[in-house]
Design a protein around this motif. Structure first.
Motif, PDB file in Angstrom:
ATOM      1  N   VAL A  23      -0.720 -12.235   8.588  1.00  0.00           N
ATOM      2  CA  VAL A  23      -0.589 -11.426   9.795  1.00  0.00           C
ATOM      3  C   VAL A  23      -1.584 -10.275   9.730  1.00  0.00           C
ATOM      4  N   ILE A  24      -2.398 -10.150  10.767  1.00  0.00           N
ATOM      5  CA  ILE A  24      -3.392  -9.083  10.859  1.00  0.00           C
ATOM      6  C   ILE A  24      -2.782  -7.897  11.611  1.00  0.00           C
ATOM      7  N   ASP A  25      -2.166  -8.190  12.744  1.00  0.00           N
ATOM      8  CA  ASP A  25      -1.448  -7.181  13.526  1.00  0.00           C
ATOM      9  C   ASP A  25      -0.406  -7.904  14.382  1.00  0.00           C
ATOM     10  N   GLY A  26       0.158  -7.232  15.360  1.00  0.00           N
ATOM     11  CA  GLY A  26       1.260  -7.804  16.134  1.00  0.00           C
ATOM     12  C   GLY A  26       0.920  -8.976  17.017  1.00  0.00           C
ATOM     13  N   ASP A  27      -0.364  -9.251  17.223  1.00  0.00           N
ATOM     14  CA  ASP A  27      -0.734 -10.415  18.027  1.00  0.00           C
ATOM     15  C   ASP A  27      -1.931 -11.172  17.452  1.00  0.00           C
ATOM     16  N   THR A  28      -2.206 -10.961  16.175  1.00  0.00           N
ATOM     17  CA  THR A  28      -3.332 -11.639  15.528  1.00  0.00           C
ATOM     18  C   THR A  28      -2.919 -12.127  14.150  1.00  0.00           C
ATOM     19  N   ILE A  29      -3.237 -13.389  13.882  1.00  0.00           N
ATOM     20  CA  ILE A  29      -2.976 -13.968  12.561  1.00  0.00           C
ATOM     21  C   ILE A  29      -4.257 -14.631  12.074  1.00  0.00           C
ATOM     22  N   GLU A  30      -4.260 -14.980  10.804  1.00  0.00           N
ATOM     23  CA  GLU A  30      -5.361 -15.746  10.247  1.00  0.00           C
ATOM     24  C   GLU A  30      -4.791 -16.994   9.598  1.00  0.00           C
ATOM     25  N   VAL A  31      -5.335 -18.140   9.989  1.00  0.00           N
ATOM     26  CA  VAL A  31      -4.908 -19.430   9.447  1.00  0.00           C
ATOM     27  C   VAL A  31      -6.162 -20.171   9.003  1.00  0.00           C
ATOM     28  N   GLN A  32      -6.208 -20.591   7.761  1.00  0.00           N
ATOM     29  CA  GLN A  32      -7.351 -21.314   7.200  1.00  0.00           C
ATOM     30  C   GLN A  32      -8.677 -20.606   7.479  1.00  0.00           C
ATOM     31  N   GLY A  33      -8.689 -19.296   7.308  1.00  0.00           N
ATOM     32  CA  GLY A  33      -9.913 -18.525   7.476  1.00  0.00           C
ATOM     33  C   GLY A  33     -10.307 -18.237   8.919  1.00  0.00           C
ATOM     34  N   THR A  34      -9.485 -18.648   9.873  1.00  0.00           N
ATOM     35  CA  THR A  34      -9.779 -18.408  11.290  1.00  0.00           C
ATOM     36  C   THR A  34      -8.811 -17.377  11.845  1.00  0.00           C
ATOM     37  N   ARG A  35      -9.362 -16.303  12.425  1.00  0.00           N
ATOM     38  CA  ARG A  35      -8.515 -15.310  13.100  1.00  0.00           C
ATOM     39  C   ARG A  35      -8.139 -15.848  14.460  1.00  0.00           C
ATOM     40  N   ILE A  36      -6.847 -15.784  14.758  1.00  0.00           N
ATOM     41  CA  ILE A  36      -6.337 -16.329  16.015  1.00  0.00           C
ATOM     42  C   ILE A  36      -5.512 -15.264  16.721  1.00  0.00           C
ATOM     43  N   HIS A  37      -5.876 -15.001  17.971  1.00  0.00           N
ATOM     44  CA  HIS A  37      -5.096 -14.093  18.815  1.00  0.00           C
ATOM     45  C   HIS A  37      -3.984 -14.924  19.445  1.00  0.00           C
ATOM     46  N   LEU A  38      -2.741 -14.446  19.334  1.00  0.00           N
ATOM     47  CA  LEU A  38      -1.625 -15.166  19.940  1.00  0.00           C
ATOM     48  C   LEU A  38      -1.805 -15.175  21.454  1.00  0.00           C
ATOM     49  N   TYR A  39      -1.940 -16.358  21.998  1.00  0.00           N
ATOM     50  CA  TYR A  39      -2.236 -16.571  23.408  1.00  0.00           C
ATOM     51  C   TYR A  39      -1.170 -15.968  24.312  1.00  0.00           C
ATOM     52  N   GLY A  40      -1.651 -15.262  25.345  1.00  0.00           N
ATOM     53  CA  GLY A  40      -0.769 -14.824  26.418  1.00  0.00           C
ATOM     54  C   GLY A  40       0.019 -13.555  26.197  1.00  0.00           C
ATOM     55  N   ILE A  41      -0.224 -12.853  25.076  1.00  0.00           N
ATOM     56  CA  ILE A  41       0.493 -11.600  24.828  1.00  0.00           C
ATOM     57  C   ILE A  41      -0.464 -10.510  24.370  1.00  0.00           C
ATOM     58  N   ASP A  42       0.015  -9.279  24.469  1.00  0.00           N
ATOM     59  CA  ASP A  42      -0.732  -8.123  23.972  1.00  0.00           C
ATOM     60  C   ASP A  42       0.270  -7.195  23.296  1.00  0.00           C
TER      61      ASP A  42
END
Length: 159
Positions: A23-42
């Motif tokens: 977990v990077i922050d409340g709407d961002t994670i990293e999976v297999q070296g890829t940062r992913i913004h959780l779609y549809g939320i802020d």
């Protein structure tokens, strides 16, 4: 026909990322070296503060981050890539234990639905508002407005 099915299957797999998440922050994670913004939320930014109903300041951004970390709790996260991540960002609908993390964060009041991206999480946000969960229990600045205010302050300080 089989070749077409295989081609479609590999294209779908290319849009899926699965594995343990950081977990990077409340709407961002990293999976297999890829940062992913959780779609549809802020979600509120990590450094962002909000106020409780009684006027006490608290770190709502940190609380959102901790809630997401606890919800994932070492589970395997599977994300389907989506358009709408913004410039240079990957967005995804991510699930852990079969649950949509964006829906859960909005329903718990740890994130706002990004209506300009999708209407998918407006109902969950409405439930959080109606029950005064998370940031809805007090007052807060929308995360996008908070970021814009910080950029303005930083720009004036640089002048």
């Amino acid at each position: 026909m089989l070749a077409l099915l295989l081609l479609c299957g590999s294209a779908a797999a290319a849009g899926t990322i699965s594995g343990p998440a950081t977990v990077i922050d409340g709407d961002t994670i990293e999976v297999q070296g890829t940062r992913i913004h959780l779609y549809g939320i802020d979600a509120p930014e990590t450094a962002q503060s909000c106020e409780t109903a009684s006027g006490l300041e608290y770190r709502c951004g940190r609380e959102a981050e901790q809630a997401l970390r606890a919800r994932i709790a070492g589970g395997v996260v599977t994300c389907e890539r989506r358009e709408g991540g913004g410039a240079g960002r990957v967005a995804g609908v991510c699930h852990v234990h079969g649950e949509d993390l964006s829906a859960w964060m909005a329903a718990q009041g740890h994130a706002l639905a990004s209506r300009h991206v999708t209407a998918s999480y407006v109902r969950q946000e409405g439930q959080a508002w109606a029950t005064r969960r998370g940031i809805w229990a007090g007052t807060f600045e929308k995360p996008a407005d908070w970021r814009q205010d910080r950029r303005r302050v930083e720009a004036s300080a640089a002048d």
